[in-house]
Write a protein that holds these residues in place. Sequence first.
Motif, PDB file in Angstrom:
ATOM      1  N   LEU A 131      23.317   7.676  47.445  1.00  0.00           N
ATOM      2  CA  LEU A 131      24.108   6.698  48.182  1.00  0.00           C
ATOM      3  C   LEU A 131      23.759   5.275  47.740  1.00  0.00           C
ATOM      4  O   LEU A 131      24.660   4.443  47.534  1.00  0.00           O
ATOM      5  CB  LEU A 131      23.894   6.868  49.688  1.00  0.00           C
ATOM      6  N   ALA A 132      22.474   4.997  47.570  1.00  0.00           N
ATOM      7  CA  ALA A 132      22.062   3.674  47.095  1.00  0.00           C
ATOM      8  C   ALA A 132      22.690   3.383  45.736  1.00  0.00           C
ATOM      9  O   ALA A 132      23.228   2.289  45.508  1.00  0.00           O
ATOM     10  CB  ALA A 132      20.533   3.595  47.019  1.00  0.00           C
ATOM     11  N   GLU A 133      22.636   4.353  44.844  1.00  0.00           N
ATOM     12  CA  GLU A 133      23.201   4.166  43.501  1.00  0.00           C
ATOM     13  C   GLU A 133      24.714   3.995  43.568  1.00  0.00           C
ATOM     14  O   GLU A 133      25.287   3.195  42.817  1.00  0.00           O
ATOM     15  CB  GLU A 133      22.827   5.334  42.594  1.00  0.00           C
ATOM     16  N   ARG A 134      25.373   4.681  44.459  1.00  0.00           N
ATOM     17  CA  ARG A 134      26.824   4.541  44.602  1.00  0.00           C
ATOM     18  C   ARG A 134      27.198   3.106  44.992  1.00  0.00           C
ATOM     19  O   ARG A 134      28.108   2.514  44.417  1.00  0.00           O
ATOM     20  CB  ARG A 134      27.355   5.527  45.646  1.00  0.00           C
ATOM     21  N   GLU A 173      26.558   0.691  42.038  1.00  0.00           N
ATOM     22  CA  GLU A 173      27.632   0.799  41.038  1.00  0.00           C
ATOM     23  C   GLU A 173      28.921   0.149  41.533  1.00  0.00           C
ATOM     24  O   GLU A 173      29.616  -0.529  40.762  1.00  0.00           O
ATOM     25  CB  GLU A 173      27.886   2.259  40.687  1.00  0.00           C
ATOM     26  N   ARG A 174      29.250   0.351  42.802  1.00  0.00           N
ATOM     27  CA  ARG A 174      30.455  -0.276  43.347  1.00  0.00           C
ATOM     28  C   ARG A 174      30.348  -1.794  43.274  1.00  0.00           C
ATOM     29  O   ARG A 174      31.320  -2.480  42.952  1.00  0.00           O
ATOM     30  CB  ARG A 174      30.674   0.149  44.801  1.00  0.00           C
ATOM     31  N   PHE A 175      29.154  -2.310  43.597  1.00  0.00           N
ATOM     32  CA  PHE A 175      28.970  -3.754  43.506  1.00  0.00           C
ATOM     33  C   PHE A 175      29.170  -4.227  42.068  1.00  0.00           C
ATOM     34  O   PHE A 175      29.824  -5.242  41.830  1.00  0.00           O
ATOM     35  CB  PHE A 175      27.579  -4.185  43.994  1.00  0.00           C
ATOM     36  N   ASP A 176      28.586  -3.526  41.109  1.00  0.00           N
ATOM     37  CA  ASP A 176      28.717  -3.926  39.708  1.00  0.00           C
ATOM     38  C   ASP A 176      30.181  -4.029  39.302  1.00  0.00           C
ATOM     39  O   ASP A 176      30.560  -4.957  38.581  1.00  0.00           O
ATOM     40  CB  ASP A 176      27.982  -2.957  38.778  1.00  0.00           C
ATOM     41  N   ASP A 177      30.996  -3.104  39.765  1.00  0.00           N
ATOM     42  CA  ASP A 177      32.417  -3.114  39.408  1.00  0.00           C
ATOM     43  C   ASP A 177      33.121  -4.383  39.889  1.00  0.00           C
ATOM     44  O   ASP A 177      33.867  -5.009  39.152  1.00  0.00           O
ATOM     45  CB  ASP A 177      33.134  -1.890  39.991  1.00  0.00           C
ATOM     46  N   ARG A 217      29.610  -4.901  50.449  1.00  0.00           N
ATOM     47  CA  ARG A 217      30.576  -5.398  51.436  1.00  0.00           C
ATOM     48  C   ARG A 217      30.780  -6.906  51.263  1.00  0.00           C
ATOM     49  O   ARG A 217      31.904  -7.408  51.335  1.00  0.00           O
ATOM     50  CB  ARG A 217      30.112  -5.067  52.859  1.00  0.00           C
ATOM     51  N   ALA A 218      29.698  -7.639  51.032  1.00  0.00           N
ATOM     52  CA  ALA A 218      29.806  -9.091  50.825  1.00  0.00           C
ATOM     53  C   ALA A 218      30.708  -9.395  49.635  1.00  0.00           C
ATOM     54  O   ALA A 218      31.535 -10.312  49.685  1.00  0.00           O
ATOM     55  CB  ALA A 218      28.415  -9.699  50.630  1.00  0.00           C
ATOM     56  N   ALA A 219      30.547  -8.638  48.570  1.00  0.00           N
ATOM     57  CA  ALA A 219      31.399  -8.850  47.392  1.00  0.00           C
ATOM     58  C   ALA A 219      32.858  -8.584  47.723  1.00  0.00           C
ATOM     59  O   ALA A 219      33.745  -9.326  47.275  1.00  0.00           O
ATOM     60  CB  ALA A 219      30.928  -7.959  46.239  1.00  0.00           C
ATOM     61  N   THR A 220      33.116  -7.541  48.508  1.00  0.00           N
ATOM     62  CA  THR A 220      34.516  -7.259  48.862  1.00  0.00           C
ATOM     63  C   THR A 220      35.086  -8.356  49.747  1.00  0.00           C
ATOM     64  O   THR A 220      36.261  -8.697  49.632  1.00  0.00           O
ATOM     65  CB  THR A 220      34.675  -5.879  49.549  1.00  0.00           C
ATOM     66  N   ILE A 221      34.251  -8.930  50.615  1.00  0.00           N
ATOM     67  CA  ILE A 221      34.706 -10.044  51.459  1.00  0.00           C
ATOM     68  C   ILE A 221      35.051 -11.237  50.570  1.00  0.00           C
ATOM     69  O   ILE A 221      36.109 -11.856  50.733  1.00  0.00           O
ATOM     70  CB  ILE A 221      33.636 -10.408  52.513  1.00  0.00           C
ATOM     71  N   LEU A 222      34.160 -11.555  49.644  1.00  0.00           N
ATOM     72  CA  LEU A 222      34.399 -12.700  48.750  1.00  0.00           C
ATOM     73  C   LEU A 222      35.633 -12.490  47.884  1.00  0.00           C
ATOM     74  O   LEU A 222      36.319 -13.449  47.529  1.00  0.00           O
ATOM     75  CB  LEU A 222      33.173 -12.941  47.874  1.00  0.00           C
ATOM     76  N   ALA A 223      35.943 -11.230  47.556  1.00  0.00           N
ATOM     77  CA  ALA A 223      37.100 -10.915  46.721  1.00  0.00           C
ATOM     78  C   ALA A 223      38.384 -10.746  47.530  1.00  0.00           C
ATOM     79  O   ALA A 223      39.465 -10.599  46.954  1.00  0.00           O
ATOM     80  CB  ALA A 223      36.839  -9.636  45.924  1.00  0.00           C
ATOM     81  N   GLY A 224      38.281 -10.747  48.846  1.00  0.00           N
ATOM     82  CA  GLY A 224      39.460 -10.509  49.671  1.00  0.00           C
ATOM     83  C   GLY A 224      39.930  -9.062  49.620  1.00  0.00           C
ATOM     84  O   GLY A 224      41.091  -8.753  49.883  1.00  0.00           O
ATOM     85  N   HIS A 225      39.037  -8.167  49.295  1.00  0.00           N
ATOM     86  CA  HIS A 225      39.323  -6.731  49.156  1.00  0.00           C
ATOM     87  C   HIS A 225      39.414  -6.114  50.551  1.00  0.00           C
ATOM     88  O   HIS A 225      38.701  -6.507  51.473  1.00  0.00           O
ATOM     89  CB  HIS A 225      38.178  -6.091  48.351  1.00  0.00           C
TER      90      HIS A 225
END
Length: 160
Positions: free
Chosen positions: A19-22, A25-29, A147-155
Amino acid sequence: MRLVVIAIGRLKQGPERELAERYRERFDDIGRKLGFRGLEVHEIPESRARDAASRMADEAAAMSAATPAKSVLVALDEHGDNIDSGSFARHLGRWRDDQVANTIFLIGGADGLSPELRRMAKLRMAFGSATWPHQMVRVMLLEQVYRAATILAGHPYHRA
């Protein structure tokens, strides 16, 4: 800005590591598109010292040695602030925009982080008042970074 988690102890093979690795990886994308240079995890062995103060000092020295100069430190601390995901995203976005080279997240061992590392931290954060196993803290942190990255991206991942 490069993000680094420095954690005392190793995640063994199993669902927590997967789960940590998932989440990493999602953040890297998504993170690279937002100007982040990746998310790394450095595991440091637990100290074998006999008393808690010596263990914390040994672990603090190892964490400090793994921390690049001019980094923003974020301490995961049971007495830290309970901040919501949007506020956390704003911290990361502001540090990125201020061209901070590295944001370092510190997860201490069973005895916690040394008082010196807690004082040096720009942000001290907790995941509620409950005590969490260190492996769960790591998973929750990586999920919040994603989650922070998705917030910043408006995802749409983050729906509040």
